[in-house]
Scaffold this active site. Sequence first.
Site, PDB file in Angstrom:
ATOM      1  N   ASP A 150      43.580  33.721  33.382  1.00 17.54           N
ATOM      2  CA  ASP A 150      44.805  34.484  32.976  1.00 17.54           C
ATOM      3  C   ASP A 150      45.814  33.885  33.926  1.00 17.54           C
ATOM      4  O   ASP A 150      45.895  34.431  35.304  1.00 17.54           O
ATOM      5  CB  ASP A 150      44.905  35.876  33.048  1.00 17.54           C
ATOM      6  CG  ASP A 150      46.083  36.536  32.873  1.00 17.54           C
ATOM      7  OD1 ASP A 150      47.073  35.972  32.269  1.00 17.54           O
ATOM      8  OD2 ASP A 150      46.307  37.692  33.327  1.00 17.54           O
TER       9      ASP A 150
ATOM     10  N   ASP B 299      44.600  32.265  29.144  1.00 13.70           N
ATOM     11  CA  ASP B 299      45.492  31.744  28.143  1.00 13.70           C
ATOM     12  C   ASP B 299      45.248  30.306  28.400  1.00 13.70           C
ATOM     13  O   ASP B 299      44.406  29.845  28.896  1.00 13.70           O
ATOM     14  CB  ASP B 299      46.861  31.998  28.568  1.00 13.70           C
ATOM     15  CG  ASP B 299      47.099  32.056  30.093  1.00 13.70           C
ATOM     16  OD1 ASP B 299      46.813  31.079  30.928  1.00 13.70           O
ATOM     17  OD2 ASP B 299      47.667  33.309  30.721  1.00 13.70           O
TER      18      ASP B 299
ATOM     19  N   ASP C 255      33.855  28.178  11.785  1.00  7.56           N
ATOM     20  CA  ASP C 255      33.380  29.521  11.725  1.00  7.56           C
ATOM     21  C   ASP C 255      32.725  29.810  10.499  1.00  7.56           C
ATOM     22  O   ASP C 255      33.154  29.535   9.287  1.00  7.56           O
ATOM     23  CB  ASP C 255      34.577  30.372  11.996  1.00  7.56           C
ATOM     24  CG  ASP C 255      34.081  31.947  12.254  1.00  7.56           C
ATOM     25  OD1 ASP C 255      33.450  32.152  13.128  1.00  7.56           O
ATOM     26  OD2 ASP C 255      34.530  32.810  11.519  1.00  7.56           O
TER      27      ASP C 255
ATOM     28  N   GLU D  18      29.296  26.499  12.113  1.00 10.32           N
ATOM     29  CA  GLU D  18      28.311  27.744  12.226  1.00 10.32           C
ATOM     30  C   GLU D  18      27.728  28.089  10.805  1.00 10.32           C
ATOM     31  O   GLU D  18      28.319  28.321  10.017  1.00 10.32           O
ATOM     32  CB  GLU D  18      29.120  28.935  12.665  1.00 10.32           C
ATOM     33  CG  GLU D  18      28.344  30.175  12.986  1.00 10.32           C
ATOM     34  CD  GLU D  18      29.008  31.437  13.163  1.00 10.32           C
ATOM     35  OE1 GLU D  18      28.538  32.274  13.753  1.00 10.32           O
ATOM     36  OE2 GLU D  18      30.320  31.609  12.825  1.00 10.32           O
TER      37      GLU D  18
HETATM   38  C1  NOJ Z   1      31.564  34.211  13.595  1.00  9.16           C
HETATM   39  C2  NOJ Z   1      32.256  34.497  14.961  1.00  9.16           C
HETATM   40  O1  NOJ Z   1      31.495  33.655  15.923  1.00  9.16           O
HETATM   41  C3  NOJ Z   1      32.491  35.901  15.298  1.00  9.16           C
HETATM   42  O2  NOJ Z   1      32.768  36.048  16.625  1.00  9.16           O
HETATM   43  C4  NOJ Z   1      33.308  36.507  14.360  1.00  9.16           C
HETATM   44  O3  NOJ Z   1      33.535  37.945  14.587  1.00  9.16           O
HETATM   45  C5  NOJ Z   1      32.759  36.367  12.942  1.00  9.16           C
HETATM   46  N1  NOJ Z   1      32.461  34.965  12.718  1.00  9.16           N
HETATM   47  C6  NOJ Z   1      34.085  36.562  11.863  1.00  9.16           C
HETATM   48  O4  NOJ Z   1      35.027  35.389  11.806  1.00  9.16           O
END
Ligand code: NOJ
Length: 538
Positions: A22, A30, A206, A272
Amino acid sequence: MVKQAWWQRGVIYQIYPRSFNDTSGNGIGDLQGIIAKLDYLNDGTPDSLGIDAIWISPFYPSSMADFGYDVSDYCDVDPLFGDLAAFDRLVAEAHRRGIKVIIDYVPNHSSDRHPWFVESRSSRANPKRDWYIWRDPRPDGGLPNNWGSAFGGPAWSWDEGSGQYYLHQFLKEQPELNWRNPQLRAAMMEVLRFWLERGVDGFRMDVVSMIVKDAELRDNPPDPQADPALPPNEIYRRQLHLYNEDQNEVHGILRDFRRLLANYQDRCLIGEVLDYGLSRWVRYYGPDGSELHLPFNFRLMKQPWRAQVIRSSVDELEVILLPFAWPNYVLGSHDVPRLASRLAPAQARVAAMLLLTLRGTPTLYYGDELGLENGLIPSDKLQDPQGLRLGAQRSRDPARTPMQWDGGPQAGFSVAQPWLPVSADYRVRNVAAQSADPSSLLNLYRRLLWYRRARPCLQGGSYRALDAGSNDCFLYLREHPSQRCLVALNFSGRVRHLTIPRETGGVVVISTYLDREETVSLASLALRPHEGVIVKLD
Ligand code: NOJ
């Protein structure tokens, strides 16, 4: 041998920006804070960590219901973290040091504050209505289907104003985008272009395996293996995710992403992908390598930490991957308990050697290089929405505590009270202290990273596991036309004597104890408790 791309050779370091450094004095990390620590990450000398790329978790404008994974503007920076000028400086400064920049892209859902959703919910006739997933109640007045939210409760919330339910598989503040709508798709492609033009080197997408849902939104069947003790609100974890995730249509979208990236030089697509078994997971590379470069591989985090279990997991992967599919390994993230807390503390060093010597791209989570453990978060300081809704034992806060830079106030992370408490051990476990200790875990990571960087056999060589007479040890050869090495890892707390087939001798170049470099006989190689070694062969 084909020249490797940077994302194959290199090591990725995940930064959770709220918790890294920070500089604005508000207790939240940040972008300027990341810039200030780039030299720590890689200044071109072995005194720095020696990573090749950073992946930064979301820094976009957000109401922070899920700490940035609820994006209200995909093309800007939240003032908490800085602004676009700071982001541009970060990219320039990282590139100056040869560090690649990967950013998080959150395609499954936006924030309910995103102007798209505000419009979408404003009326059923709004042109953006179909950018999200809206449904009437069932004829009996019930929810549109039986899906659950990963954060507990049903996946549907009622919108009083427009008289329909909308879908959210996370918080109700995270409405799901409708990737079956061509305009939404085009708008999300524009987001990628925006950041590619700004010079980012890649994206971590994600929950990308969730972005397409069954066209008819059919009910999911129950999971017969679900834990019967799960509380009633854990609807998501009691179902098989047959219709809400891993739909075939997602693959066409991934190929569109890759086609877009192909207009730029050397960019990388990471995704992911949740756990649908190895044979479904491997499809995310595409049948010919035209989809994700790296579908994140979380398998090693989910297995019991035993040598033969870990070996089997690696071997299964090596067998299933076609030649174009490059492996990768993840041992820690902002979503799971800290690596050092999951293992016996002495095994954190073995884990470091494993991660950095397997064939494939390693992703290293910030602070794991210090052995940060799960932070203790008092119940009144709990922040994570998952923990607040499903109970403190499901909170991800413990893995998100501030980075420990030195033994000063707030571990050098901030001059203010940090958003999560600094872990109690910060006076002894911090970058400054471990830099001064030649045998620290941090110095082991540095040694391994810099050694790996100079060794084609570790970056790109083949992998072959060996049997050496002890079930407590995992051994493998990494071979390249010009050099070979053996990695031997003792997962147990006992001395183990190994006999390496068809090898006579070599030189231990790194021990996890950081105390020996010596010629050894491979007819009888002794490993101390929790010791791992890299042996240079020939
Ligand atoms: C996966 C992410 O890694 C996690 O941190 C998040 O809460 C969920 N997707 C929802 O976006």
